[in-house]
Design an enzyme around this catalytic site. Structure first.
Site, PDB file in Angstrom:
ATOM      1  N   ARG A  97      24.548  42.289  50.508  1.00 19.11           N
ATOM      2  CA  ARG A  97      24.933  41.815  49.172  1.00 19.11           C
ATOM      3  C   ARG A  97      26.451  41.856  49.095  1.00 19.11           C
ATOM      4  NH1 ARG A  97      27.911  45.695  48.389  1.00 19.11           N
ATOM      5  NH2 ARG A  97      28.196  44.925  46.273  1.00 19.11           N
ATOM      6  N   GLY A  98      26.980  41.327  47.978  1.00 24.79           N
ATOM      7  CA  GLY A  98      28.436  41.179  47.866  1.00 24.79           C
ATOM      8  C   GLY A  98      28.793  39.767  48.292  1.00 24.79           C
ATOM      9  N   ALA A  99      29.622  39.093  47.488  1.00 19.06           N
ATOM     10  CA  ALA A  99      29.859  37.657  47.677  1.00 19.06           C
ATOM     11  C   ALA A  99      30.320  37.279  49.091  1.00 19.06           C
ATOM     12  CB  ALA A  99      30.840  37.161  46.612  1.00 19.06           C
TER      13      ALA A  99
ATOM     14  N   ARG B 111      20.559  33.200  46.307  1.00 14.18           N
ATOM     15  CA  ARG B 111      21.196  33.835  45.143  1.00 14.18           C
ATOM     16  C   ARG B 111      22.145  32.801  44.516  1.00 14.18           C
ATOM     17  NH1 ARG B 111      23.383  39.752  45.628  1.00 14.18           N
ATOM     18  NH2 ARG B 111      22.812  39.705  43.421  1.00 14.18           N
TER      19      ARG B 111
ATOM     20  N   GLN C 208      25.161  49.977  42.692  1.00 20.78           N
ATOM     21  CA  GLN C 208      26.072  49.702  43.818  1.00 20.78           C
ATOM     22  C   GLN C 208      27.257  50.677  43.822  1.00 20.78           C
ATOM     23  OE1 GLN C 208      24.798  47.358  41.823  1.00 20.78           O
ATOM     24  NE2 GLN C 208      24.473  45.418  42.871  1.00 20.78           N
TER      25      GLN C 208
ATOM     26  N   ASP D  87      32.476  37.160  41.993  1.00 19.60           N
ATOM     27  CA  ASP D  87      31.444  36.351  42.651  1.00 19.60           C
ATOM     28  C   ASP D  87      31.716  34.860  42.526  1.00 19.60           C
ATOM     29  OD1 ASP D  87      30.031  39.060  41.985  1.00 19.60           O
ATOM     30  OD2 ASP D  87      28.924  38.098  43.625  1.00 19.60           O
TER      31      ASP D  87
ATOM     32  N   ASN E  96      31.423  38.374  37.668  1.00 17.07           N
ATOM     33  CA  ASN E  96      31.292  39.529  38.560  1.00 17.07           C
ATOM     34  C   ASN E  96      30.126  40.379  38.036  1.00 17.07           C
ATOM     35  OD1 ASN E  96      32.252  41.095  40.854  1.00 17.07           O
ATOM     36  ND2 ASN E  96      32.905  42.624  39.375  1.00 17.07           N
ATOM     37  N   LYS E  97      29.854  41.458  38.713  1.00 19.64           N
ATOM     38  CA  LYS E  97      28.706  42.312  38.392  1.00 19.64           C
ATOM     39  C   LYS E  97      28.616  42.636  36.903  1.00 19.64           C
ATOM     40  CE  LYS E  97      26.151  43.320  40.564  1.00 19.64           C
ATOM     41  NZ  LYS E  97      24.910  42.479  40.605  1.00 19.64           N
TER      42      LYS E  97
HETATM   43  O1  MRU Z   1      24.601  41.882  43.244  1.00 17.13           O
HETATM   44  P1  MRU Z   1      25.682  42.183  44.236  1.00 17.13           P
HETATM   45  O2  MRU Z   1      25.677  43.599  44.700  1.00 17.13           O
HETATM   46  O3  MRU Z   1      25.713  41.187  45.354  1.00 17.13           O
HETATM   47  O4  MRU Z   1      27.020  41.980  43.403  1.00 17.13           O
HETATM   48  C1  MRU Z   1      28.255  42.185  44.033  1.00 17.13           C
HETATM   49  C2  MRU Z   1      29.410  42.072  43.118  1.00 17.13           C
HETATM   50  O5  MRU Z   1      29.290  41.761  41.956  1.00 17.13           O
HETATM   51  C3  MRU Z   1      30.777  42.261  43.727  1.00 17.13           C
HETATM   52  O6  MRU Z   1      31.661  42.827  42.796  1.00 17.13           O
HETATM   53  C4  MRU Z   1      31.325  40.899  44.170  1.00 17.13           C
HETATM   54  O7  MRU Z   1      30.401  40.241  44.985  1.00 17.13           O
HETATM   55  C5  MRU Z   1      32.609  41.005  44.885  1.00 17.13           C
HETATM   56  S1  MRU Z   1      32.435  41.721  46.469  1.00 17.13           S
HETATM   57  C6  MRU Z   1      33.891  41.679  47.303  1.00 17.13           C
END
Ligand code: MRU
Length: 349
Positions: free
Chosen positions: A44-46, A87, A194, A235, A245-246
């Site tokens: 996970r994470g963009a 996603r 996270q 994201d 973002n999250k």
């Molecule tokens: O749902 P996730 O864990 O994939 O969400 C991740 C985030 O929101 C991060 O802050 C974002 O992807 C930036 S990661 C460098």
């Protein structure tokens, strides 16, 4: 720590669902496995899901490399659609898949087997570039971090969310490497945790001072004067600088503004989506209700309760002090500055 690794035509993904209890990798031999891992949050994470999807495309090419061109190209398209649909919010995913498609299209004259080898090399390049990009973001970001800074962060925008080093946490790392003392407050990031599971784990391993707090404690912490700046990742960033973002990021931005604290976003160019005028157009993923009704497998809310579980929110550009990219810093972002910045760096998506 390697969130993902490609070896002998297989992708190994660090299973982030198991952290911090266990370090284990899932082995993927085809793109379907990669798509499943992205959907199920193994990775996970963009930027990390973008890199994983690029390897997914390479795996599809390798799987069909012995076929005729029509079969090969149809299989690549199927993989592209399948990977992109895992996603919806992080644009790095479709950016990476489209980069792989463009690489394949540029090689259309060659034999599928040769294209497959080239795509594996392209995925590797994309992954290496991600680490380099993060280090560059970190160098620009660290200039905004004073010695002794107390930094509040949200979710995980670290090495685990990228191919390595991280964006927001990359800035923290770069500040530490520059000899600055920092202290990080990691919001736990309900409901998927996270912050508690990943950011806390990642920083502790490197002995970067970190304190965990529940998300609803951020305002009180700021009110007591214990936070100097907020750093988050992104994201998707719309053309006007609105940032998805999250979930919970927007609340922190409002709190930061109320307490006159700088609110920084660290993100690569691949996170910008200049086809969207504003954040209102960004698709927001909604996740299953058990993330709210259950905690570690135990029901914590009554049966039959209605749930709302958006995984991301949108922070308006007006609340953002600066967006830090691999090409430099966009202070007080708006549509005009972002357009000019992209033009200056001749970035073509
Ligand atoms: O749902 P996730 O864990 O994939 O969400 C991740 C985030 O929101 C991060 O802050 C974002 O992807 C930036 S990661 C460098």
């Amino acid at each position: 720590m390697e969130p993902l690794r490609f070896a002998e035509n297989k992708l190994y993904l660090l299973d982030q669902r198991l952290l911090p209890a266990r370090v284990d990798y899932v082995e993927c031999a085809d793109w379907r496995c990669v798509a499943g891992c992205i959907s199920r949050m193994v990775v996970r994470g963009a930027p990390a899901i973008g890199a994983a999807a690029a390897y997914g495309m390479a795996l599809a090419a390798l799987e069909y490399g012995q076929e005729s061109w029509p079969v090969f190209s149809a299989a690549l398209e199927e993989a592209a659609l399948g990977l992109k649909s895992t996603r919806p919010t992080a644009v790095n995913l479709s950016w990476a898949v489209d980069r792989m498609r463009a690489a394949a299209a540029g090689l259309a004259e060659r034999a599928p087997r040769e294209i497959a080898e080239q795509l594996a090399a392209e995925a590797e390049r994309l992954a290496r570039q991600d680490v380099d990009t993060n280090r560059r973001i970190g160098r620009f970001g660290a200039e905004l971090v004073a010695d002794g800074a107390r930094i509040l962060t949200h979710c995980n925008a670290g090495a685990l969310a990228t191919v390595g080093y991280g964006t927001a946490l990359g800035t923290v790392r770069a500040a530490v490497e520059a000899g600055k003392k920092v202290h990080v407050f990691a919001g736990e990031t309900r409901p998927y945790l996270q912050g508690a599971r990943l950011t806390a784990w990642e920083l502790l391993r490197e002995q970067i001072p970190v304190t965990l707090l529940a998300d609803n404690m951020a305002g009180f912490l700021m009110q007591q004067g214990k936070v100097d700046q907020v750093w988050v990742g992104a994201d998707r960033i719309a053309a006007n600088g609105d940032v998805a973002n999250k979930i919970g990021t927007y609340s922190l931005a409002v709190l930061a503004a109320a307490h006159r604290l700088p609110f920084y976003v660290a993100a690569p160019f691949s996170t910008f989506d200049l086809t969207l005028q504003s954040g209102a157009e960004i698709p927001i993923e909604e996740r299953c209700e058990t993330e709210l009704t259950h905690f570690a497998g135990i029901r914590v809310a009554p049966e039959g309760i209605l749930c709302y579980n958006p995984s991301f929110d949108v922070t308006p550009a007006a609340l953002i002090t600066a967006i830090v990219t691999e090409y430099g810093v966009i202070h007080h972002p708006d549509a005009e500055k972002i357009r000019a910045f992209f033009r200056e760096h001749e970035y073509v998506r």
